[in-house]
Every structure is written in structure tokens, then in C-alpha cells.
Design a protein around this motif. Structure first.
Motif, PDB file in Angstrom:
ATOM      1  N   VAL A   1       0.177   5.670  -7.427  1.00  0.00           N
ATOM      2  CA  VAL A   1      -1.111   5.026  -7.689  1.00  0.00           C
ATOM      3  C   VAL A   1      -2.244   5.946  -7.224  1.00  0.00           C
ATOM      4  O   VAL A   1      -2.091   6.719  -6.280  1.00  0.00           O
ATOM      5  N   SER A   2      -3.374   5.891  -7.922  1.00  0.00           N
ATOM      6  CA  SER A   2      -4.524   6.729  -7.569  1.00  0.00           C
ATOM      7  C   SER A   2      -5.342   6.139  -6.429  1.00  0.00           C
ATOM      8  O   SER A   2      -5.891   6.872  -5.617  1.00  0.00           O
ATOM      9  N   SER A   3      -5.446   4.821  -6.388  1.00  0.00           N
ATOM     10  CA  SER A   3      -6.208   4.132  -5.344  1.00  0.00           C
ATOM     11  C   SER A   3      -5.654   2.724  -5.182  1.00  0.00           C
ATOM     12  O   SER A   3      -5.085   2.161  -6.110  1.00  0.00           O
ATOM     13  N   PHE A   4      -5.887   2.149  -4.010  1.00  0.00           N
ATOM     14  CA  PHE A   4      -5.464   0.777  -3.721  1.00  0.00           C
ATOM     15  C   PHE A   4      -6.678   0.034  -3.198  1.00  0.00           C
ATOM     16  O   PHE A   4      -7.263   0.417  -2.185  1.00  0.00           O
TER      17      PHE A   4
ATOM     18  N   THR B   1       3.019   1.544  -3.408  1.00  0.00           N
ATOM     19  CA  THR B   1       2.277   1.920  -4.608  1.00  0.00           C
ATOM     20  C   THR B   1       1.804   3.376  -4.544  1.00  0.00           C
ATOM     21  O   THR B   1       1.835   4.076  -5.546  1.00  0.00           O
ATOM     22  N   TYR B   2       1.407   3.834  -3.372  1.00  0.00           N
ATOM     23  CA  TYR B   2       1.038   5.257  -3.258  1.00  0.00           C
ATOM     24  C   TYR B   2       2.267   6.135  -3.481  1.00  0.00           C
ATOM     25  O   TYR B   2       2.194   7.178  -4.123  1.00  0.00           O
ATOM     26  N   ASP B   3       3.408   5.697  -2.988  1.00  0.00           N
ATOM     27  CA  ASP B   3       4.646   6.442  -3.197  1.00  0.00           C
ATOM     28  C   ASP B   3       4.996   6.512  -4.687  1.00  0.00           C
ATOM     29  O   ASP B   3       5.533   7.515  -5.160  1.00  0.00           O
TER      30      ASP B   3
ATOM     31  N   ILE C   1       0.843  -1.197   0.000  1.00  0.00           N
ATOM     32  CA  ILE C   1       0.000   0.000   0.000  1.00  0.00           C
ATOM     33  C   ILE C   1       0.879   1.248   0.000  1.00  0.00           C
ATOM     34  O   ILE C   1       0.724   2.142  -0.853  1.00  0.00           O
TER      35      ILE C   1
END
Length: 149
Positions: free
Chosen positions: A116-119, A111-113, A108
Motif C-alpha cells: 500500500v502507498s499510504s494508510f 497493508t504496507y507489507d 497497518i
């Protein structure tokens, strides 16, 4: 607020044939009429996005307006593919939603780093998957403004 009339291509990157079928059925069940394309690994995803190899025909394989990305795929996993997508100027504006079985905090955060727009963790039941796809489609196709591709 009216629904966005533009037809946005959804590109789903997932190596599991059953998961691809279930996501497609869930999107159809949620009455989403967008065109859906599939790739099976990170290499195919990047080839599609850059119109290389068997994806060279831009009319048959247009730039998607949304990518649903599984993290655990062969050849090039979703994390590596996401990193490359966000490094390419012509691709970085495409919203990428991770749709995976992983619940790992490390995934999580990473991927945000990477941008990514959403997980979203894949639901266990089909009815829950339909609910998630309804919410996802309402959010991405009725509420938010997406960049013109």
C-alpha cells in the motif's frame, strides 16, 4: 512546480454508501475535479481493474490513477484485493491508499507489507475528512509524479 494537468481517475472501493457519499462530497469540497468511480467490494474492484463483467467497457471504466481502498468489505476484503492488485504486473504500479476505520497496528503493518502507498484512518467529522481529502489531493495530484497509465 505546477499542478499536474492530467485528469486522473480516482477509484473508491467502499461498501458503505454513506462513506462513499461523504468521501465524494469531501473531494468535491476540496475542489478536486478528478473523475471518481465507485465499487462496493473487493470482487468488484478487481473486476473493474481487469475490465471484466459489467466493467468490460474500458472507455467507461478506465484504469484509475489512484485507488482509495476500504479494508472491511464483503465478498473480498480490502486486504485480499490489495494482495491481488500488487501481484498483477499491469496493476501493481497504481497507488493504493487505504482509507478505513481500522486503527489496528496489524492492519497497518500488513497493508504496507502488501505494498500500500499510504494508510489513512477515516476521520470522525466531515470537516476533518475534507481536510484529509485536501491534503491527499494536493499530495497525489500536485506534488508526486505518478506513472502514466
Amino acid at each position: 512546480m505546477s499542478p499536474n494537468p492530467r485528469s486522473i481517475i480516482i477509484l473508491i472501493a467502499d461498501d458503505d454508501a454513506e462513506d462513499r457519499m461523504l468521501v465524494k462530497e469531501a473531494l468535491e469540497e476540496s475542489r478536486l475535479n478528478n473523475h471518481i468511480q465507485f465499487v462496493e467490494n473487493g470482487e468488484e474492484l478487481l473486476d473493474y481493474l481487469n475490465n471484466k463483467g459489467r466493467f468490460a467497457d474500458k472507455e467507461q471504466y478506465p484504469t484509475p490513477g489512484l485507488i482509495l481502498l476500504d479494508l472491511n468489505m464483503p465478498k473480498k476484503d480490502g486486504r485480499e484485493a490489495l494482495k491481488e492488485i500488487k501481484q498483477q504486473e499491469h496493476l501493481r504500479m497504481i497507488p493504493v491508499v487505504v482509507l478505513t476505520t481500522s486503527k489496528a497496528e496489524e492492519d497497518i503493518l500488513r497493508t504496507y507489507d502488501l505494498g500500500v502507498s499510504s494508510f489513512i484512518t477515516k476521520p470522525v467529522t466531515f470537516s476533518s475528512l475534507v481536510d484529509v481529502m485536501k491534503t491527499l489531493s494536493k499530495y497525489w495530484f500536485e506534488i508526486v509524479e505518478l506513472p502514466k497509465s
